[in-house]
Design an enzyme around this catalytic site. Sequence first.
Site, PDB file in Angstrom:
ATOM      1  CE  LYS A   1      -3.737  -2.053   2.792  1.00  0.00           C
ATOM      2  NZ  LYS A   1      -4.836  -1.950   1.815  1.00  0.00           N
TER       3      LYS A   1
ATOM      4  CD  GLU B   1      -5.520  -8.335   3.347  1.00  0.00           C
ATOM      5  OE1 GLU B   1      -6.283  -7.816   4.186  1.00  0.00           O
ATOM      6  OE2 GLU B   1      -5.203  -7.771   2.288  1.00  0.00           O
TER       7      GLU B   1
ATOM      8  NE  ARG C   1     -10.419 -10.193  -2.339  1.00  0.00           N
ATOM      9  CZ  ARG C   1     -10.629  -9.249  -3.265  1.00  0.00           C
ATOM     10  NH1 ARG C   1     -10.878  -9.588  -4.520  1.00  0.00           N
ATOM     11  NH2 ARG C   1     -10.613  -7.975  -2.924  1.00  0.00           N
TER      12      ARG C   1
END
Length: 456
Positions: free
Chosen positions: A232, A304, A306
């Site tokens: 990110k 991540e 899910r």
Amino acid sequence: MVQLWKDEAVQWKLTPRFEGKSGALEMGDQPRQLLVSLGDREKVTAEALRRAAAKAVKQIASLGGGAALLNAAPAVEALGAEGLAALIQGAELALYRQEDWKEEKAGDKTVDLYLEGTAGVDAAAVLAETTVLDRWICFARDLVNRPANKLTPDMLAQCVAETAREAGVECQVLDEKETRALGMEAFHAVGDSSANPPRLIVLRWRGGQEGAAPIALVGKGVTFDSGGYSLKTGGSMRGMKGDMAGGAAVCGALFALAENRVPVNAVAVIPAVENRISPASFLPDDVIGSMSGKTIEIGSTDAEGRLILADAITYAIREEKACKVVDIATLTGAMARMLGGVAAGVMANDDAFFADLQSAAERSGEKFWRVPDYPEYKQLIDSPVADLFNSSNDGCGAIAAGMFLAAFAGETPWLHLDIAGNAWSGKLSQPYQPKGATGMGAATLYQLCRLMGEKV
């Protein structure tokens, strides 16, 4: 604290009246009297009452008031017990203050609120149930607000287990050896990226018929999400301590069910992990397995949530024999951008179950919007080398995430709640949602399970 009126001296009197714009405040003619407009009598809703009570007690606290007498008669006359519960909830949630680690502690601003004008409803029962629910919503807020270094997966598991013991709730914490033995490879693909090992937390409330299959509440428990190798940006990483808001919500809901002795069987499953970068981290283009047996191609390590939910849903169905499953997660930025901080997104494979969610949301005041699940969207998660792709082949990120999880729910009635835009307060938040975590979902999940119990 909210109590029934027992002739104690109070400093303020709050008088709701059905005049003017809903939510408007003004000082009354009498000393220390605050008037709260609820708008047109015919248009009064529970949400309007919730907001009005929140604005009122915040105003009183800002003026230094320590107690107030609330005339609840207009709310009770308009909506009965539902109106009274909304008043109580708005007042209690509005004064929440998150914990801090400052050397000098600021004193808490508390307002003791007394209720009058409650004839016609069982005020004591409404007060007791609502106060319990509010306390556990605040518990969920506390968990979400806690920094990642003070809430690793194991710390979360220890906190929940200790709370469960005190609440009389059955708790099981599976360590990495136990989850690996179950074949939870998707869960471990994420959890093994951190020096802080993953934990699968399971809470069970058996308040319903003995042997009846439970409803499962599955909450994403990523205690910090760096994005992994799909890293990110710095700005996007702020607030990722709250990527376990779904897990916090299911904890709050289940503890409230237990304390209020709701006659339903429910289980909460929280896959708790950190998503970090390490030599053991999974990578884009990896192909991994899952507890269900399905294989998954990794398109993004930042998708991540899910992955851990997929194994947790499978666990709930196979090991806990759940008859219905609800998963809740701060899952996609796409949903947050689409719906903002007003509504959460929902995907459902069962219309009747979705209707139950809508009924629960009417009680809780939280808003949900159903996204489509047309068969064409399955192409978004097609992979040439695995059963599923964990990202999206062509946009529609929020829908792709839901379609991915639907594959693991199978034929079990299932709801997917994406609360990415609602877990934190913002410009569109309500007066009873102070700065920080909102506890989104806990109230609706409680009401949904309560509704399931009423149907038996």
